[in-house]
Design an enzyme around this catalytic site. Structure first.
Site, short mmCIF file in Angstrom:
data_model
loop_
_atom_site.label_atom_id
_atom_site.label_comp_id
_atom_site.label_asym_id
_atom_site.label_seq_id
_atom_site.Cartn_x
_atom_site.Cartn_y
_atom_site.Cartn_z
N GLU A 63 0.82 -1.23 0.00
CA GLU A 63 0.00 0.00 0.00
C GLU A 63 0.84 1.27 0.00
OE1 GLU A 63 -3.99 0.06 1.51
OE2 GLU A 63 -3.21 1.19 3.22
N LYS A 65 0.47 4.87 1.11
CA LYS A 65 -0.41 5.62 2.03
C LYS A 65 0.43 6.62 2.79
CE LYS A 65 -1.87 3.10 5.75
NZ LYS A 65 -2.76 2.29 6.63
N LYS A 125 -7.93 2.53 -3.36
CA LYS A 125 -8.31 2.38 -1.96
C LYS A 125 -8.99 3.65 -1.52
CE LYS A 125 -7.46 -0.72 1.21
NZ LYS A 125 -6.53 -0.33 2.20
N GLU A 174 -14.27 -6.06 1.49
CA GLU A 174 -13.67 -6.03 2.83
C GLU A 174 -14.70 -6.21 3.94
OE1 GLU A 174 -10.64 -2.97 3.75
OE2 GLU A 174 -11.95 -2.41 5.41
O1 LIG Z 1 -1.20 0.17 7.38
P1 LIG Z 1 -1.66 -1.21 7.68
O2 LIG Z 1 -2.02 -1.42 9.12
O3 LIG Z 1 -0.67 -2.25 7.18
O4 LIG Z 1 -3.03 -1.45 6.88
C1 LIG Z 1 -3.10 -1.42 5.46
C2 LIG Z 1 -4.55 -1.47 4.98
O5 LIG Z 1 -5.09 -2.70 5.35
C3 LIG Z 1 -5.37 -0.32 5.56
O6 LIG Z 1 -4.81 0.87 5.13
C4 LIG Z 1 -6.85 -0.38 5.17
C5 LIG Z 1 -7.61 -1.49 5.13
N1 LIG Z 1 -8.88 -1.18 4.75
C6 LIG Z 1 -8.96 0.14 4.55
C7 LIG Z 1 -10.03 0.92 4.12
C8 LIG Z 1 -9.83 2.26 3.94
C9 LIG Z 1 -8.59 2.84 4.21
C10 LIG Z 1 -7.51 2.06 4.63
C11 LIG Z 1 -7.69 0.71 4.79
#
Ligand SMILES: O=P(O)(O)OC[C@@H](O)[C@@H](O)c1c[nH]c2ccccc12
Length: 268
Positions: A63, A65, A125, A174
């Site tokens: 990801e 982000k 996303k 999800e």
């Molecule tokens: O940064 P992490 O804990 O590795 O998580 C990634 C991802 O799963 C997470 O950003 C995420 C999962 N579902 C989402 C829905 C919207 C925004 C973000 C997300």
């Protein structure tokens, strides 16, 4: 938290509806349709995940982000193309790009730039709650979209899924609990993500994956999402026969995100 306290998810979704109505004033869904072929053909997102697993590897969705509502800025030196290239070198199956601006400091342009600079399939996303955003995702070249069951009722989930599929995009559905998994399984979709983070409170527990794993029929792919930070986390998931992962924070905090990916998953 009382029943009436707005959760983080609710705040994000309320803001999304405002954002959508503002955007509709400038660009229509029809306008997006004119752009649909610009980034064609779509890259097979689900296919890339399957291929990794078939080759005996973990399938990692890496990801991109910059920030999150719970952790703030995760990475100051944020150059989307560099991160994407690093992920590609490190062995990612696919990429996830946050496009939400207000809560995650993402942008649609990041997805466009990234998709031009690497060959991997990319998921948009965001918090998708309206057909307008599915058309927008297609117009910016997304190969896959995220649909979050906690943000949608069953009818909306079915409609948005059908629309994305019709446009030739893959979908990652999800869920976070048993009831949401039941809703997800009513839709014929290969990729099911279990978010270890509760989007109402932002609490994270890998036990979520362990609790829901047995509900998924073997013809679907189970993707564990969020809170995967250490080699022990990866080992725990593998013990439960999970071999598809969505990881953001652990990579974004590393100087070289792709090296971190290879370090966490490469041994397999
Ligand atoms: O940064 P992490 O804990 O590795 O998580 C990634 C991802 O799963 C997470 O950003 C995420 C999962 N579902 C989402 C829905 C919207 C925004 C973000 C997300």
């Amino acid at each position: 938290m009382t029943k009436d306290t707005p959760t983080i998810l609710k705040k994000i979704i309320d803001r999304k509806f405002e954002e959508i109505s503002q955007r509709k004033k400038n660009i229509s869904e029809r306008d997006f349709e004119q752009e649909f072929d610009r980034y064609a053909p779509p890259r097979g997102f689900a296919e890339a995940m399957k291929n990794k697993v078939a080759a005996g590897h973990s399938a990692v969705i890496a990801e991109v982000k910059k920030a999150s509502p719970s952790k703030g800025v995760l990475r100051e030196n944020f150059v989307p193309q560099q991160i994407a290239e690093s992920y590609q070198k490190g062995g990612a199956a696919c990429l996830s790009v946050l496009t939400d601006r207000d809560f995650f400091q993402g942008h649609e342009d990041y997805l466009i730039q990234i998709r031009e600079s690497v060959e991997l399939p990319v998921i948009r996303k965001d918090f998708l709650v309206d057909s307008y955003q599915i058309a927008e995702a297609k117009a910016i070249g997304a190969d896959c979209v995220l649909l979050i069951v906690a943000a949608l009722d069953d009818a909306k989930l079915k409609d948005l899924h059908a629309q994305a599929t019709e446009y030739g995009m893959d979908v990652l559905i999800e869920v976070h609990d048993k009831a949401e998994m039941e809703s997800a399984l009513k839709v014929d979709n290969f990729l099911i993500g279990v978010n270890n983070r509760n989007l109402h409170t932002f609490d994270v527990s890998l036990q979520t994956t362990i609790d829901l794993k047995s509900m998924l029929p073997s013809d679907r792919m189970f993707v564990t999402e969020s809170g995967i930070i250490t080699p022990q986390d990866v080992a725990l998931m593998r013990q439960h026969d999970v071999n598809a992962f969505l990881v953001g924070e652990a990579f974004m905090r590393a100087d070289e995100p792709g090296e971190k990916l290879a370090e966490l998953f490469g041994a397999n």
